[in-house]
Design a protein around this motif. Structure first.
Motif, PDB file in Angstrom:
ATOM      1  N   ASN A  85       0.861  -1.149  -0.181  1.00 46.26           N
ATOM      2  CA  ASN A  85      -0.142   0.163  -0.522  1.00 46.26           C
ATOM      3  C   ASN A  85       0.819   1.278   0.126  1.00 46.26           C
ATOM      4  OD1 ASN A  85      -2.656  -1.097   0.015  1.00 46.26           O
ATOM      5  ND2 ASN A  85      -2.393  -1.856   2.163  1.00 46.26           N
ATOM      6  N   ALA A  86       2.589   1.400   0.158  1.00 44.30           N
ATOM      7  CA  ALA A  86       3.134   2.291  -0.127  1.00 44.30           C
ATOM      8  C   ALA A  86       3.180   2.668  -1.289  1.00 44.30           C
ATOM      9  CB  ALA A  86       4.291   1.900   0.601  1.00 44.30           C
ATOM     10  N   HIS A  87       3.595   4.389  -0.967  1.00 43.90           N
ATOM     11  CA  HIS A  87       3.495   5.068  -2.069  1.00 43.90           C
ATOM     12  C   HIS A  87       5.264   5.211  -2.798  1.00 43.90           C
ATOM     13  CE1 HIS A  87      -0.415   7.410  -1.574  1.00 43.90           C
ATOM     14  NE2 HIS A  87       0.103   6.583  -1.022  1.00 43.90           N
ATOM     15  N   PRO A  88       4.919   5.419  -4.406  1.00 47.73           N
ATOM     16  CA  PRO A  88       4.294   5.506  -5.227  1.00 47.73           C
ATOM     17  C   PRO A  88       3.790   4.379  -5.965  1.00 47.73           C
ATOM     18  CG  PRO A  88       6.320   5.884  -5.496  1.00 47.73           C
ATOM     19  CD  PRO A  88       7.145   5.377  -4.019  1.00 47.73           C
ATOM     20  N   HIS A  89       2.655   5.021  -6.741  1.00 48.48           N
ATOM     21  CA  HIS A  89       1.433   3.933  -7.083  1.00 48.48           C
ATOM     22  C   HIS A  89       1.610   3.917  -8.823  1.00 48.48           C
ATOM     23  CE1 HIS A  89      -0.801   2.063  -3.755  1.00 48.48           C
ATOM     24  NE2 HIS A  89      -0.752   3.827  -2.736  1.00 48.48           N
ATOM     25  N   PHE A  90       1.195   2.855  -9.430  1.00 46.00           N
ATOM     26  CA  PHE A  90       1.446   2.909 -10.834  1.00 46.00           C
ATOM     27  C   PHE A  90       0.163   2.110 -11.290  1.00 46.00           C
ATOM     28  CE2 PHE A  90       6.351   1.280 -11.211  1.00 46.00           C
ATOM     29  CZ  PHE A  90       6.994   2.450 -10.001  1.00 46.00           C
ATOM     30  N   SER A  91       0.094   2.748 -12.722  1.00 54.81           N
ATOM     31  CA  SER A  91      -0.514   2.430 -13.941  1.00 54.81           C
ATOM     32  C   SER A  91      -0.157   1.820 -14.752  1.00 54.81           C
ATOM     33  CB  SER A  91      -1.877   3.426 -14.053  1.00 54.81           C
ATOM     34  OG  SER A  91      -2.487   2.537 -14.898  1.00 54.81           O
ATOM     35  N   ALA A  92      -0.318   0.215 -15.222  1.00 52.88           N
ATOM     36  CA  ALA A  92       0.918  -0.091 -17.127  1.00 52.88           C
ATOM     37  C   ALA A  92       1.675   0.311 -16.521  1.00 52.88           C
ATOM     38  CB  ALA A  92      -0.490   0.419 -17.693  1.00 52.88           C
ATOM     39  N   ASP A  93       2.250   0.289 -15.700  1.00 51.83           N
ATOM     40  CA  ASP A  93       4.105   0.283 -15.879  1.00 51.83           C
ATOM     41  C   ASP A  93       4.500   1.848 -16.552  1.00 51.83           C
ATOM     42  OD1 ASP A  93       4.667  -2.078 -14.039  1.00 51.83           O
ATOM     43  OD2 ASP A  93       4.724  -2.875 -15.808  1.00 51.83           O
ATOM     44  N   GLU A  94       3.368   3.015 -16.407  1.00 52.77           N
ATOM     45  CA  GLU A  94       3.764   4.381 -17.031  1.00 52.77           C
ATOM     46  C   GLU A  94       3.600   5.466 -16.613  1.00 52.77           C
ATOM     47  OE1 GLU A  94       0.974   4.366 -20.826  1.00 52.77           O
ATOM     48  OE2 GLU A  94       0.833   6.257 -21.079  1.00 52.77           O
ATOM     49  N   LEU A  95       2.763   5.202 -15.805  1.00 58.69           N
ATOM     50  CA  LEU A  95       2.816   6.276 -15.116  1.00 58.69           C
ATOM     51  C   LEU A  95       2.817   6.257 -13.261  1.00 58.69           C
ATOM     52  CD1 LEU A  95      -1.333   7.249 -16.506  1.00 58.69           C
ATOM     53  CD2 LEU A  95       1.423   8.672 -16.316  1.00 58.69           C
ATOM     54  N   ALA A  96       3.248   7.093 -12.589  1.00 62.35           N
ATOM     55  CA  ALA A  96       3.333   6.732 -10.866  1.00 62.35           C
ATOM     56  C   ALA A  96       3.140   7.797 -10.274  1.00 62.35           C
ATOM     57  CB  ALA A  96       4.813   6.846 -10.579  1.00 62.35           C
ATOM     58  N   VAL A  97       2.340   8.085  -9.413  1.00 64.83           N
ATOM     59  CA  VAL A  97       1.904   9.036  -8.593  1.00 64.83           C
ATOM     60  C   VAL A  97       2.375   8.554  -7.203  1.00 64.83           C
ATOM     61  CG1 VAL A  97      -0.445   7.620  -8.101  1.00 64.83           C
ATOM     62  CG2 VAL A  97      -0.762  10.032  -8.126  1.00 64.83           C
ATOM     63  N   VAL A  98       2.034   9.445  -6.464  1.00 65.40           N
ATOM     64  CA  VAL A  98       2.490   9.912  -5.168  1.00 65.40           C
ATOM     65  C   VAL A  98       1.266  10.816  -4.212  1.00 65.40           C
ATOM     66  CG1 VAL A  98       4.760   9.064  -4.234  1.00 65.40           C
ATOM     67  CG2 VAL A  98       3.975  11.931  -5.105  1.00 65.40           C
ATOM     68  N   HIS A  99       0.649  10.533  -3.387  1.00 64.33           N
ATOM     69  CA  HIS A  99      -0.448  11.567  -2.787  1.00 64.33           C
ATOM     70  C   HIS A  99      -0.611  11.806  -1.303  1.00 64.33           C
ATOM     71  CE1 HIS A  99      -5.013  10.903  -1.797  1.00 64.33           C
ATOM     72  NE2 HIS A  99      -5.009  11.617  -1.554  1.00 64.33           N
ATOM     73  N   ASN A 100      -1.168  12.661  -0.761  1.00 61.12           N
ATOM     74  CA  ASN A 100      -1.058  12.843   0.354  1.00 61.12           C
ATOM     75  C   ASN A 100      -2.711  13.431   0.460  1.00 61.12           C
ATOM     76  OD1 ASN A 100       1.780  14.723   1.606  1.00 61.12           O
ATOM     77  ND2 ASN A 100       1.055  13.047   1.683  1.00 61.12           N
ATOM     78  N   GLY A 101      -3.323  12.738   1.092  1.00 62.32           N
ATOM     79  CA  GLY A 101      -4.712  13.612   1.489  1.00 62.32           C
ATOM     80  C   GLY A 101      -5.559  12.116   2.030  1.00 62.32           C
ATOM     81  N   ILE A 102      -7.039  11.989   1.043  1.00 63.30           N
ATOM     82  CA  ILE A 102      -7.872  11.685   0.892  1.00 63.30           C
ATOM     83  C   ILE A 102      -9.074  11.804   0.021  1.00 63.30           C
ATOM     84  CG2 ILE A 102      -9.937  10.516   2.445  1.00 63.30           C
ATOM     85  CD1 ILE A 102      -8.784  11.199   5.041  1.00 63.30           C
ATOM     86  N   ILE A 103      -8.959  10.090  -0.536  1.00 58.88           N
ATOM     87  CA  ILE A 103     -10.152  10.621  -2.156  1.00 58.88           C
ATOM     88  C   ILE A 103     -11.124   9.983  -1.245  1.00 58.88           C
ATOM     89  CG2 ILE A 103     -10.796  10.198  -4.341  1.00 58.88           C
ATOM     90  CD1 ILE A 103      -8.234  12.040  -3.729  1.00 58.88           C
ATOM     91  N   GLU A 104     -12.079  11.008  -1.149  1.00 60.88           N
ATOM     92  CA  GLU A 104     -13.603  10.422  -0.784  1.00 60.88           C
ATOM     93  C   GLU A 104     -14.456  10.021  -1.579  1.00 60.88           C
ATOM     94  OE1 GLU A 104     -15.052  14.403   1.128  1.00 60.88           O
ATOM     95  OE2 GLU A 104     -13.708  14.385   2.092  1.00 60.88           O
ATOM     96  N   ASN A 105     -14.569   9.465  -3.002  1.00 60.70           N
ATOM     97  CA  ASN A 105     -14.842   9.278  -3.733  1.00 60.70           C
ATOM     98  C   ASN A 105     -14.422   7.512  -4.074  1.00 60.70           C
ATOM     99  OD1 ASN A 105     -13.617  11.022  -5.092  1.00 60.70           O
ATOM    100  ND2 ASN A 105     -15.062  11.048  -6.648  1.00 60.70           N
ATOM    101  N   HIS A 106     -13.434   7.342  -3.498  1.00 62.53           N
ATOM    102  CA  HIS A 106     -12.566   6.820  -4.303  1.00 62.53           C
ATOM    103  C   HIS A 106     -13.655   5.205  -4.236  1.00 62.53           C
ATOM    104  CE1 HIS A 106     -11.763   3.649  -0.647  1.00 62.53           C
ATOM    105  NE2 HIS A 106     -12.117   5.199  -0.149  1.00 62.53           N
ATOM    106  N   GLU A 107     -14.170   4.534  -3.646  1.00 68.83           N
ATOM    107  CA  GLU A 107     -15.215   3.236  -3.992  1.00 68.83           C
ATOM    108  C   GLU A 107     -15.365   3.233  -5.724  1.00 68.83           C
ATOM    109  OE1 GLU A 107     -17.184   3.093  -0.303  1.00 68.83           O
ATOM    110  OE2 GLU A 107     -15.195   2.575   0.656  1.00 68.83           O
ATOM    111  N   ILE A 108     -16.608   4.748  -5.798  1.00 68.15           N
ATOM    112  CA  ILE A 108     -17.430   4.971  -6.664  1.00 68.15           C
ATOM    113  C   ILE A 108     -16.265   4.673  -8.026  1.00 68.15           C
ATOM    114  CG2 ILE A 108     -18.958   6.279  -8.149  1.00 68.15           C
ATOM    115  CD1 ILE A 108     -19.927   7.340  -6.066  1.00 68.15           C
ATOM    116  N   LEU A 109     -14.936   5.722  -8.186  1.00 62.96           N
ATOM    117  CA  LEU A 109     -14.157   5.415  -9.003  1.00 62.96           C
ATOM    118  C   LEU A 109     -13.422   4.251  -8.800  1.00 62.96           C
ATOM    119  CD1 LEU A 109     -12.374   8.785  -8.219  1.00 62.96           C
ATOM    120  CD2 LEU A 109     -13.677   8.461 -10.059  1.00 62.96           C
ATOM    121  N   ARG A 110     -13.295   3.358  -7.981  1.00 59.20           N
ATOM    122  CA  ARG A 110     -12.454   1.401  -8.156  1.00 59.20           C
ATOM    123  C   ARG A 110     -13.608   0.420  -9.335  1.00 59.20           C
ATOM    124  NH1 ARG A 110      -9.271  -1.717  -5.258  1.00 59.20           N
ATOM    125  NH2 ARG A 110      -8.371   0.297  -3.569  1.00 59.20           N
TER     126      ARG A 110
END
Ligand code: GLU
Length: 222
Positions: A85-110
């Motif tokens: 669960n540690a950051h950075p998180h990847f998508s398709a080995d093409e993008l990496a993101v680090v994030h501070n905070g909370i995404i409230e609508n993460h369940e719907i987006l997931r």
């Protein structure tokens, strides 16, 4: 809410990112990670639960070199404080993101992103950001335009930094609710949650305002 450090330079930045994370240790955290666009032309990462010194040891054993990168200390809000669960998180080995905070609508987006075929490898709210951005890049080749479209769909608080293996000359950042500051260097630029992390490399700073998106390159900041 913990710490973010990023850099785009012409020299290897691994030590700068690590030193930045150490300077953010006062904020408290449970895990740490770094992703670099490596000299081999791919995104690579190391993540560890526990202290920045654990990450440092991992990097000593298996070094990572690169001139574009992002690093993070995490204070888990969604998902246990473990390496997966540690950051950075990847998508398709093409993008990496680090994030501070909370995404409230993460369940719907997931659920929506799973329906589009994205496979999640963590329990974090953060991972939706990187897959959503990957999805938006199907409509535009421009990372900043895609990030702008992606953050419009996020509810909650974020300071985030993104790098792409396909556009390795830039570091993207977005702020809504979590602080971010750009550090201006000579032919190199930096990003962090707190200017303390960057005083090792510069004394010129530019603060992001709420709602800002920044495109940071070696020679320019937009
Ligand atoms: N909500 C994210 C997570 O749990 C980020 C936490 C943070 O700000 O460090 O991974």
């Amino acid at each position: 809410m913990c710490g973010i450090v990023g850099a785009v330079a012409e020299r290897n930045i691994t030590a700068i990112l690590l030193e930045g994370l150490k300077r953010l240790e006062y904020r408290g955290y449970d895990s740490a990670g770094v992703a670099l666009f490596s000299n081999a032309g791919v995104l690579e990462r190391r993540r560890r639960s526990g202290k920045v010194s654990e990450l440092e040891q991992a990097l000593a054993g298996e070094p990572l070199l690169g001139r574009l990168g992002i690093a993070h200390t995490r204070w888990a809000t969604h998902g246990a404080p473990c390496e997966r669960n540690a950051h950075p998180h990847f998508s398709a080995d093409e993008l990496a993101v680090v994030h501070n905070g909370i995404i409230e609508n993460h369940e719907i987006l997931r659920e929506r992103l799973k329906g589009l075929g994205y496979v999640f490898s963590s329990d974090t709210d953060t991972e939706v950001i990187v897959h959503l951005l990957h999805h938006k890049l199907k409509d535009t080749p421009d990372l900043a335009v895609a990030l702008k479209a992606a953050v419009k769909e996020l509810h909650g608080a974020y300071g985030l930094a993104v790098i792409s293996a396909k556009q390795p000359d830039r570091l993207l950042a977005a702020r809504s609710g979590s602080p971010l500051v750009i550090g201006l260097g000579l032919g190199e630029n930096f990003l962090a949650s707190d200017q303390l992390a960057l005083r090792q490399v510069t004394d010129r700073f530019m603060y992001l305002e709420e709602g800002d998106i920044a495109e940071i390159r070696r020679e320019s900041v937009q």
